[in-house]
Design a protein around this motif. Sequence first.
Motif, PDB file in Angstrom:
ATOM      1  N   UNK A 155       0.808  -1.224   0.000  1.00  0.00           N
ATOM      2  CA  UNK A 155       0.000   0.000   0.000  1.00  0.00           C
ATOM      3  C   UNK A 155       0.839   1.270   0.000  1.00  0.00           C
ATOM      4  N   UNK A 156       2.094   1.160   0.388  1.00  0.00           N
ATOM      5  CA  UNK A 156       3.020   2.304   0.380  1.00  0.00           C
ATOM      6  C   UNK A 156       4.302   1.895  -0.345  1.00  0.00           C
ATOM      7  N   UNK A 157       4.194   1.576  -1.651  1.00  0.00           N
ATOM      8  CA  UNK A 157       5.354   1.030  -2.349  1.00  0.00           C
ATOM      9  C   UNK A 157       6.493   2.022  -2.548  1.00  0.00           C
ATOM     10  N   UNK A 158       6.180   3.291  -2.671  1.00  0.00           N
ATOM     11  CA  UNK A 158       7.236   4.273  -2.926  1.00  0.00           C
ATOM     12  C   UNK A 158       7.922   4.646  -1.622  1.00  0.00           C
ATOM     13  N   UNK A 159       9.254   4.612  -1.620  1.00  0.00           N
ATOM     14  CA  UNK A 159       9.962   4.997  -0.386  1.00  0.00           C
ATOM     15  C   UNK A 159       9.728   6.459   0.009  1.00  0.00           C
ATOM     16  N   UNK A 160       9.504   7.318  -1.001  1.00  0.00           N
ATOM     17  CA  UNK A 160       9.241   8.740  -0.721  1.00  0.00           C
ATOM     18  C   UNK A 160       7.743   8.951  -0.555  1.00  0.00           C
ATOM     19  N   UNK A 161       7.354   9.700   0.466  1.00  0.00           N
ATOM     20  CA  UNK A 161       5.936   9.925   0.719  1.00  0.00           C
ATOM     21  C   UNK A 161       5.670  11.411   0.902  1.00  0.00           C
ATOM     22  N   UNK A 162       4.484  11.835   0.523  1.00  0.00           N
ATOM     23  CA  UNK A 162       4.153  13.254   0.655  1.00  0.00           C
ATOM     24  C   UNK A 162       3.497  13.530   2.003  1.00  0.00           C
ATOM     25  N   UNK A 163       3.152  14.794   2.200  1.00  0.00           N
ATOM     26  CA  UNK A 163       2.591  15.196   3.503  1.00  0.00           C
ATOM     27  C   UNK A 163       1.193  14.637   3.733  1.00  0.00           C
ATOM     28  N   UNK A 164       0.546  14.098   2.700  1.00  0.00           N
ATOM     29  CA  UNK A 164      -0.772  13.487   2.848  1.00  0.00           C
ATOM     30  C   UNK A 164      -0.689  12.058   3.407  1.00  0.00           C
ATOM     31  N   UNK A 165       0.505  11.475   3.341  1.00  0.00           N
ATOM     32  CA  UNK A 165       0.696  10.100   3.806  1.00  0.00           C
ATOM     33  C   UNK A 165       0.923  10.110   5.309  1.00  0.00           C
ATOM     34  N   UNK A 170      10.445   6.132   3.756  1.00  0.00           N
ATOM     35  CA  UNK A 170      11.169   4.954   4.233  1.00  0.00           C
ATOM     36  C   UNK A 170      12.612   5.298   4.579  1.00  0.00           C
ATOM     37  N   UNK A 171      13.112   4.643   5.608  1.00  0.00           N
ATOM     38  CA  UNK A 171      14.508   4.756   6.022  1.00  0.00           C
ATOM     39  C   UNK A 171      15.204   3.433   5.719  1.00  0.00           C
ATOM     40  N   UNK A 172      16.504   3.437   5.728  1.00  0.00           N
ATOM     41  CA  UNK A 172      17.247   2.178   5.625  1.00  0.00           C
ATOM     42  C   UNK A 172      17.181   1.487   6.978  1.00  0.00           C
ATOM     43  N   UNK A 173      16.846   0.218   6.959  1.00  0.00           N
ATOM     44  CA  UNK A 173      16.807  -0.537   8.215  1.00  0.00           C
ATOM     45  C   UNK A 173      18.223  -0.702   8.742  1.00  0.00           C
ATOM     46  N   UNK A 174      18.418  -0.614  10.049  1.00  0.00           N
ATOM     47  CA  UNK A 174      19.747  -0.832  10.615  1.00  0.00           C
ATOM     48  C   UNK A 174      20.264  -2.226  10.239  1.00  0.00           C
ATOM     49  N   UNK A 175      21.551  -2.340  10.124  1.00  0.00           N
ATOM     50  CA  UNK A 175      22.147  -3.639   9.790  1.00  0.00           C
ATOM     51  C   UNK A 175      21.718  -4.681  10.816  1.00  0.00           C
ATOM     52  N   UNK A 176      21.292  -5.833  10.327  1.00  0.00           N
ATOM     53  CA  UNK A 176      20.872  -6.910  11.210  1.00  0.00           C
ATOM     54  C   UNK A 176      19.488  -6.722  11.806  1.00  0.00           C
ATOM     55  N   UNK A 177      18.705  -5.753  11.293  1.00  0.00           N
ATOM     56  CA  UNK A 177      17.376  -5.490  11.850  1.00  0.00           C
ATOM     57  C   UNK A 177      16.475  -6.704  11.673  1.00  0.00           C
ATOM     58  N   UNK A 178      15.687  -6.998  12.710  1.00  0.00           N
ATOM     59  CA  UNK A 178      14.705  -8.068  12.606  1.00  0.00           C
ATOM     60  C   UNK A 178      13.521  -7.565  11.775  1.00  0.00           C
ATOM     61  N   UNK A 179      12.493  -8.387  11.634  1.00  0.00           N
ATOM     62  CA  UNK A 179      11.363  -8.037  10.789  1.00  0.00           C
ATOM     63  C   UNK A 179      10.632  -6.801  11.317  1.00  0.00           C
ATOM     64  N   UNK A 187       8.326   2.320   7.359  1.00  0.00           N
ATOM     65  CA  UNK A 187       7.328   3.327   7.696  1.00  0.00           C
ATOM     66  C   UNK A 187       7.949   4.574   8.322  1.00  0.00           C
ATOM     67  N   UNK A 188       9.256   4.754   8.109  1.00  0.00           N
ATOM     68  CA  UNK A 188       9.917   5.997   8.488  1.00  0.00           C
ATOM     69  C   UNK A 188      10.297   6.147   9.931  1.00  0.00           C
ATOM     70  N   UNK A 189      10.424   5.036  10.639  1.00  0.00           N
ATOM     71  CA  UNK A 189      10.750   5.095  12.061  1.00  0.00           C
ATOM     72  C   UNK A 189      12.186   4.622  12.290  1.00  0.00           C
ATOM     73  N   UNK A 190      12.790   5.218  13.293  1.00  0.00           N
ATOM     74  CA  UNK A 190      14.143   4.824  13.691  1.00  0.00           C
ATOM     75  C   UNK A 190      14.110   4.370  15.147  1.00  0.00           C
ATOM     76  N   UNK A 191      14.927   3.393  15.502  1.00  0.00           N
ATOM     77  CA  UNK A 191      15.000   2.977  16.912  1.00  0.00           C
ATOM     78  C   UNK A 191      15.411   4.169  17.774  1.00  0.00           C
ATOM     79  N   UNK A 192      14.885   4.219  18.984  1.00  0.00           N
ATOM     80  CA  UNK A 192      15.224   5.336  19.875  1.00  0.00           C
ATOM     81  C   UNK A 192      16.715   5.374  20.169  1.00  0.00           C
ATOM     82  N   UNK A 193      17.346   4.211  20.267  1.00  0.00           N
ATOM     83  CA  UNK A 193      18.775   4.191  20.549  1.00  0.00           C
ATOM     84  C   UNK A 193      19.580   4.796  19.417  1.00  0.00           C
ATOM     85  N   UNK A 194      19.011   4.766  18.198  1.00  0.00           N
ATOM     86  CA  UNK A 194      19.706   5.334  17.041  1.00  0.00           C
ATOM     87  C   UNK A 194      19.225   6.723  16.700  1.00  0.00           C
TER      88      UNK A 194
END
Length: 195
Positions: A155-165, A170-179, A187-194
């Motif tokens: 439903x959100x195939x494009x990594x870039x999203x506008x202000x309506x989304x 999308x961000x790059x997942x940290x190395x070794x990130x689980x599912x 979905x544009x979130x980063x771990x708090x530790x990072x």
Amino acid sequence: MNAIDPRPLYTRATEQMAALIKTVRPEQLTGRTPCTEYDVRTLLSHIVGGTLRIAVVGEGGDGLAVRPFADDVADDDWTAVYDEVRTRVLKAWESDARMEAPVRVPWGEVPGRAALSGYVMELVTHTWDLAESLGRPLELDPELAEFALATARRVLPAPERDEQTPFAGALSAPEGADIYGQLAAWLGRAPLSGA
């Protein structure tokens, strides 16, 4: 997606969220979350409000008339309030007919199956948000994140999203990130530790 009934996954997602909410301590309510505009209390309010919204949709009502935040919940009532709305939403979606009936959700009019799949994605994502905020007190169900990530990529195939989304680019997942880490990054979130 049409072959998959999202109800069992949504039920499991609500059980996982209920278990996580039970771990919240009062002093954590003002803590930060990966949703930068929310503290833990506001995130809980959104989780309860969003669950109420999809309950109303499942009951055949206008979910868009429901504010996606719960007001006036006492700090020690989050578990009880979520359990109440969780029971309501699961009852609302029991009917097989509801799966194919058109419903209106924030992203448009879609079959009930698609709407509930979207809410699996949202709830599982917010489960990661809350778990991250609380220091990851529980092990999370990877199958739920796999379904949520597949839905998100569809439903959100494009990594870039506008202000309506409602999700950031999308961000790059940290190395070794689980599912869950992969879902959060998509979905544009980063771990708090990072952060």
